[in-house]
Design a protein around this motif. Structure first.
Motif: not given
Lengths: 88, 568
Positions: B78-79, B82-85, B111, B114-115, B118, B123, B126, B130
């Motif tokens: 999935l990572i 990932d579109q944003e990555l 990223f 950022l995670l 949180l 999360i 994760r 990444i």
């Protein structure tokens, strides 16, 4: 364009598992989808799991989902159902 | 000739030349570039390869290790997609005019940070994923992934700092004679998987990679937990002979795979398997295990960063029950204490962990955690013959309390309309002298006993088995312990319940005849002990062994008993 607002009432917020299901669902649609948290200007991309997780939505946050495109109707139904499913 | 010490995972010998698995590096040079389009293309090609690698790992691990391990790779896929990555990497390449390696690193750090900021712990973790994925893409870009796992073209012994589940699935039994690693313990992933695959392995060898060079000849002696580096010709000859003997023995034992486990006088003896991971099941079944006498569930808790969910446990228990197709599967609930490091449980360090809050005592203290496991077990109980075993019982109140909690959960499931086996059998480990002495009281509350000899010896002789200074006390032949075992078996039978054994003594061919004589119903042991146990059963008669029991109980010391049993 369709827009809906949705309040997160789940104690755990939009944590990892729901975030990834939400993201996987969004990826099925061609429409452009944007999510804003609490009317913030910054738009998150639900087709990116990293974007959705980094939004850090917690209980009480209101998500504004905007969908533009040919399959917007189907997409909004689907995403709404998923969010409601998590909020039980 | 140098030698190193570690922990042998099972019993075996391997002789061969060493192949060292290099730690792959994701180092890269920070470069400025001019052709941004070409650099973006380089990234896309690397991303496609990374995705392909991960999909392969996902499929392989799903088949050979299990659904749970495979999920790690699913998350990584999935990572990678990932579109944003990808978008951020593209921006970095086009705006900064830097190489793809740098852009991948920068975007992943963005990223990950950022995670990590949180609140949700899951999360935050994760972020590791990444960075893992970024390191994979960078290795592909720099070409460093080419020597990920060494190409194995001739049989060899693999030496590594550690082997990840993703690397273990690449290891084939025909090409890899043995495995030796710096990291790990008896219960680590590498150890359990190596054991399940039947590959000799020694783990936890300090200083291994400093001492070893590629193509060194080494001998792995799993029994002694010893690695001999470049042995002299006499030693080599000696070990080659041992290896031949083992091979002859192995071939002979193969013949017992399809035989019944019956004594000469026609008494059937149930030989069961012990397991900690579902990866061990195929090996157990192949070696003729007639049931599972001990599924240690601790492994599910100690190998991950948070407690396994109800669903995850349910799937594992269900799969085990289904694969055993109606045969007995005894699952022991969480058995840990203050001597184990499980960060997310926040266990207090205790002065005397072996006399502290462990086993059932901890299950009562961490009841919410335990209830999750009980729910999973009860839900899975409709898919086969699952039986629940309680660890570390010392007073009957503990049994009653555990049963009351189980009744609560049954009522919960019933009200939710979820199926479970209402008549599920509940048994206890008998591993404290207190429980052994009041076996009659406990027997009237449960469906079976299973004697845990390791702890029973330790608690009866008041001897820490890990302390070499008092090792003379720790013996499977200790007369006090053997008398207790006889008492437990007799008492269980008087109350009409089944008595099994799942400690190391159950797989000890010197003691099996004695326990057959005592009438022990079920012997549960590691995969590697099963065939030899069957051979032992095949050679004895229960009636004769009953006389042996009388003789043994008259002997006064562990040494006398050991010598007597060896002379049989």
């Amino acid at each position: 364009m369709i827009e809906i607002k949705f309040e997160i009432t789940n104690n755990e917020g939009l944590h990892a598992r729901p975030a990834s299901e939400f993201s996987k669902a969004a990826m099925k649609y061609k429409s452009d989808i944007k999510v804003h948290k609490n009317d913030d200007e910054k738009a998150f991309n639900p087709k990116s799991i990293l974007s959705i997780m980094s939004m850090g939505a917690v209980k009480g946050d209101i998500l504004k989902i905007q969908i533009t495109g040919a399959d917007e109707e189907a997409a909004i139904e689907d995403l709404k159902a998923i969010l409601e499913g998590f909020d039980k | 000739m140098e030698h190193l010490l570690g922990t042998g995972v099972s019993k075996g010998i391997a002789i061969g030349s060493v192949l060292i698995k290099q730690e792959h590096t994701s180092d890269y040079k920070n470069k400025s570039i001019t052709d941004v389009e070409q650099e973006w293309e380089r990234f896309n090609t690397a991303r496609d390869s990374a995705k392909k690698q991960l999909e392969e790992l996902f499929n392989q691990s799903k088949q050979s290790i299990g659904e749970k391990e495979a999920q790690i790779f699913e998350a990584h896929i999935l990572i990678v997609e990932d579109q944003e990555l990808a978008e951020l990497i593209k921006t970095q390449i086009f705006n900064q005019k830097k190489n793809a390696e740098w852009a991948v690193h920068e975007a992943a750090e963005h990223f990950a940070a950022l995670l990590e900021s949180l609140g949700d712990e899951y999360i935050r973790e994760r972020a590791h994923d990444i960075r893992d994925v970024a390191a994979r893409i960078i290795r592909i870009l720099t070409g460093a992934d080419k020597h990920d796992l060494p190409e194995v073209d001739k049989p060899c012994i693999i030496a590594a700092k550690d082997l990840l589940p993703g690397e273990m699935v690449h290891i084939s039994k025909d090409k890899v004679l043995g495995i030796v690693t710096e990291a790990g313990s008896k219960t680590s992933h590498t150890a359990i998987l190596a054991k399940a695959m039947g590959i000799p392995a020694i783990v936890g060898v300090a200083g291994l990679l400093e001492k070893l060079n590629d193509s060194d000849t080494v001998i792995l002696d799993e029994v002694e937990g010893k690695i001999l580096i470049n042995p002299d010709s006499d030693t080599l000859k000696n070990y080659n002979r041992k290896l031949e003997l083992l091979e002859i023995k192995r071939k002979e034992l193969e013949g017992f795979k399809d035989k019944e486990s019956v004594t000469k006088d026609g008494v059937e003896v149930e030989l069961y398997g012990n397991m900690a991971s579902i990866a061990e099941l195929p090996g157990l079944i192949d070696n003729g295990a007639m049931g599972i006498g001990l599924f240690r569930t601790e492994f599910l808790y100690t190998t991950q960063t948070s407690a396994p969910s109800e669903e995850e446990q349910f799937q594992i228990y269900k799969q085990t029950a289904e694969k055993m197709a109606g045969k007995t599967v005894i699952i022991r609930t969480l058995d840990i204490g203050g001597d184990k490091e499980i960060p997310y449980l926040g266990l207090e360090k205790e002065e005397n962990p072996f006399l502290g809050c462990r086993g059932i005592r901890l299950c009562f203290e961490k009841q919410e955690l335990w209830k999750v496991q009980l729910r999973a077990l009860l839900r899975a109980s409709v898919y086969g013959n699952i039986q629940i075993m309680l660890p570390m019982i010392s007073v009957v109140e503990e049994v009653r309390r555990a049963k009351a909690i189980m009744d609560e959960i049954k009522a919960e499931l019933k009200s939710e309309g979820i199926e479970y086996n209402d008549g599920i059998e509940i048994g206890v480990m008998i591993e404290t002298p207190a429980a052994a002495i009041i076996a009659d009281v406990i027997a009237s509350e449960v469906d079976f006993f299973s004697i845990g000899t390791n702890d029973l010896i330790q608690y009866t002789t008041a001897c820490d088995r890990m302390n070499p200074r008092i090792s003379y006390l720790y013996s499977q032949f200790n007369p006090s312990v053997l008398r207790l075992i006889k008492h437990i078996i007799d008492t269980g039978h008087q109350h009409g319940i089944k008595v099994g054994m799942c400690g190391e003594a159950a797989g000890d061919v010197r003691l099996i005849p004695l326990f057959v004589g005592m009438g022990l119903d079920e012997f549960s042991m590691n995969t590697s002990a099963l065939l030899e146990a069957k051979k032992t059963v095949d050679q004895i008669s229960k009636q004769e062994m009953q006389k042996v029991v009388e003789d043994v109980l008259k002997l006064k010391t562990a040494q006398e008993i050991e010598e007597y049993l060896l002379s049989l």
